[in-house]
Design an enzyme around this catalytic site. Structure first.
Site, PDB file in Angstrom:
ATOM      1  N   CYS A  17      -2.382  -2.785   7.280  1.00 41.76           N
ATOM      2  CA  CYS A  17      -1.910  -2.748   8.657  1.00 41.76           C
ATOM      3  C   CYS A  17      -2.058  -1.305   9.157  1.00 41.76           C
ATOM      4  O   CYS A  17      -2.353  -0.402   8.379  1.00 41.76           O
ATOM      5  CB  CYS A  17      -0.448  -3.204   8.728  1.00 41.76           C
ATOM      6  N   GLU A  73       0.832  -1.205   0.000  1.00 40.57           N
ATOM      7  CA  GLU A  73       0.000   0.000   0.000  1.00 40.57           C
ATOM      8  C   GLU A  73       0.866   1.255   0.000  1.00 40.57           C
ATOM      9  O   GLU A  73       0.572   2.235  -0.691  1.00 40.57           O
ATOM     10  CB  GLU A  73      -0.914   0.013   1.232  1.00 40.57           C
TER      11      GLU A  73
HETATM   12 ZN    ZN Z   1       1.061  -2.301   5.862  1.00 37.33          ZN
END
Ligand code: ZN
Length: 164
Positions: free
Chosen positions: A86, A58
């Site tokens: 996350c 990401e």
């Molecule tokens: Zn991450």
């Protein structure tokens, strides 16, 4: 939000990137940023390949998109990712001002194959004093103690600052 069909198309891309990344020395994660005007930027997990613990798919997608549009603001963009972001990636998406995030596998799927996503989410749910990594605010001691807010005063006084 895009239609479910379009979301599936983009997520399919992110998952394909993740699968191919495994064969290319990366972690099993892929991401895609689709900007407001429809431009697409890919991201791959390169943590072990580049010794960069922040090189999550990401984050690399956000970096590629911002470099591509030459702006630090991704307002109007959607982040598609093969796995639930996350906390770092979620915060990165917030800083990048993306409009929405769509993910495929979740933090528990990631935990099942040895990744710490779920554990790091729990970090924020724990009382500060019980967290595995202490994060403490410094207490000034000496007479020469630095002024913690001095950088902000400098910033506030800078007329040419770019707000972000
Ligand atoms: Zn991450």
């Amino acid at each position: 939000m895009e239609s479910p069909q379009k979301q599936e198309k983009y997520l399919s891309r992110a998952i394909d990137l993740a699968i191919r990344n495994v064969d290319n020395g990366g972690g099993p994660f892929g991401a895609l940023i689709v900007t407001a005007d429809g431009r697409e930027f890919e991201g791959l997990n390169r943590v072990t390949a580049t010794n960069d613990p922040t090189a999550h798919a990401e984050v690399t997608a956000i970096r590629a998109a911002c470099a591509g549009i030459e702006n630090f603001d991704l307002t109007g963009a959607t982040l598609y990712t093969s796995c639930e972001p996350c906390p770092m990636c979620l915060a990165s998406a917030l800083w990048a001002r993306v409009d929405s995030v769509v993910f495929a596998a979740d933090r528990h799927d990631a935990a099942a194959v040895g990744f710490d996503d779920a554990e790091f989410y729990e970090f924020f749910d724990q009382p500060v004093a019980e967290r595995s990594m202490p994060v403490v605010q410094y207490t000034p001691v000496g007479t020469d103690a630095p002024t913690p807010t001095a950088p902000f005063e400098q910033w506030t006084n800078l007329e040419s600052r770019i707000e972000y």
